[in-house]
Design a protein around this motif. Sequence first.
Motif, short mmCIF file in Angstrom:
data_model
loop_
_atom_site.label_atom_id
_atom_site.label_comp_id
_atom_site.label_asym_id
_atom_site.label_seq_id
_atom_site.Cartn_x
_atom_site.Cartn_y
_atom_site.Cartn_z
N TRP A 52 6.24 6.35 -6.82
CA TRP A 52 5.22 5.80 -5.93
C TRP A 52 4.47 4.76 -6.74
N ALA A 53 4.10 3.65 -6.13
CA ALA A 53 3.36 2.61 -6.84
C ALA A 53 2.34 1.97 -5.92
N ASP A 54 1.43 1.20 -6.50
CA ASP A 54 0.45 0.51 -5.68
C ASP A 54 0.99 -0.85 -5.25
N SER A 55 0.18 -1.59 -4.53
CA SER A 55 0.65 -2.84 -3.93
C SER A 55 0.92 -3.94 -4.96
N GLY A 56 0.57 -3.71 -6.22
CA GLY A 56 0.86 -4.68 -7.25
C GLY A 56 2.34 -4.73 -7.63
N TYR A 57 3.08 -3.72 -7.23
CA TYR A 57 4.51 -3.65 -7.54
C TYR A 57 5.32 -4.20 -6.37
N ALA A 58 6.51 -4.64 -6.68
CA ALA A 58 7.43 -5.11 -5.64
C ALA A 58 8.24 -3.93 -5.10
N LEU A 59 8.58 -3.99 -3.85
CA LEU A 59 9.42 -2.97 -3.25
C LEU A 59 10.82 -3.05 -3.85
N GLN A 60 11.30 -1.94 -4.36
CA GLN A 60 12.63 -1.83 -4.95
C GLN A 60 13.26 -0.53 -4.44
N PRO A 61 14.56 -0.37 -4.57
CA PRO A 61 15.17 0.89 -4.14
C PRO A 61 14.58 2.11 -4.87
N TRP A 62 14.05 1.92 -6.06
CA TRP A 62 13.48 3.00 -6.86
C TRP A 62 11.96 3.00 -6.87
N CYS A 63 11.32 2.10 -6.11
CA CYS A 63 9.87 1.94 -6.15
C CYS A 63 9.31 1.86 -4.72
N VAL A 64 8.52 2.85 -4.32
CA VAL A 64 7.94 2.88 -2.98
C VAL A 64 6.51 2.36 -3.07
N VAL A 65 6.21 1.33 -2.27
CA VAL A 65 4.89 0.70 -2.28
C VAL A 65 4.31 0.72 -0.86
N PRO A 66 2.98 0.52 -0.73
CA PRO A 66 2.39 0.48 0.61
C PRO A 66 2.83 -0.76 1.39
N PHE A 67 2.74 -0.65 2.71
CA PHE A 67 3.00 -1.80 3.56
C PHE A 67 1.87 -2.81 3.37
N LYS A 68 2.20 -4.09 3.38
CA LYS A 68 1.23 -5.15 3.14
C LYS A 68 1.09 -6.05 4.37
N LYS A 69 0.02 -6.81 4.36
CA LYS A 69 -0.28 -7.85 5.35
C LYS A 69 -0.09 -7.37 6.79
N LEU A 70 0.68 -8.09 7.58
CA LEU A 70 0.80 -7.76 9.00
C LEU A 70 1.47 -6.42 9.24
N LEU A 71 2.39 -6.04 8.38
CA LEU A 71 3.09 -4.77 8.59
C LEU A 71 2.17 -3.56 8.48
N ASN A 72 1.06 -3.68 7.74
CA ASN A 72 0.19 -2.53 7.58
C ASN A 72 -0.67 -2.26 8.82
N ARG B 202 0.66 -1.75 11.89
CA ARG B 202 1.37 -0.83 12.79
C ARG B 202 0.91 0.60 12.52
N PRO B 203 0.67 1.39 13.56
CA PRO B 203 0.13 2.75 13.37
C PRO B 203 0.95 3.62 12.42
N GLU B 204 2.28 3.57 12.55
CA GLU B 204 3.10 4.41 11.67
C GLU B 204 3.02 3.94 10.22
N ASN B 205 2.82 2.65 10.01
CA ASN B 205 2.69 2.13 8.64
C ASN B 205 1.31 2.47 8.06
N LYS B 206 0.29 2.46 8.92
CA LYS B 206 -1.04 2.88 8.47
C LYS B 206 -1.01 4.33 8.02
N THR B 207 -0.31 5.16 8.79
CA THR B 207 -0.18 6.57 8.43
C THR B 207 0.55 6.71 7.09
N PHE B 208 1.63 5.96 6.93
CA PHE B 208 2.38 5.99 5.66
C PHE B 208 1.47 5.58 4.51
N ASN B 209 0.75 4.47 4.67
CA ASN B 209 -0.14 3.99 3.61
C ASN B 209 -1.22 5.01 3.27
#
Length: 111
Positions: A12-32, A34-41
């Motif tokens: 798990w990482a913060d938004s300073g990291y790039a999304l990679q297959p081995w790195c889960v980051v929060p949704f950014k900008k417009l994608l964050n 969406r209700p399901e993405n807000k819940t994930f974040n």
Amino acid sequence: PRIGFAHGEFMWADSGYALQPWCVVPFKKLLNQRPENKTFNYYLSRVRVKSEHTMGYLKGCFGSLQSLRQQISCPRDHKLAVNWITVCLILHNLIISIEGGIDELDPFYRE
């Protein structure tokens, strides 16, 4: 990442990291928005907060971790720093085992 993570493992990482297959980051900008993405974040941030509290607790118990002044300029230096942290974790677990648990009144634990 191929060395540090086995197949199916990730971090798990913060938004300073790039999304990679081995790195889960929060949704950014417009994608964050969406209700399901807000819940994930939200739940991802809870994982990060627990992690930060754990690091703070360990640094409170082991002053040497507060300012681990290990210059890392080669693989040997990195291994030394990892070994130092590992020793502190082992000692922490031994103390809990010997003393019969964590003192819930400990200010570092409560925070």
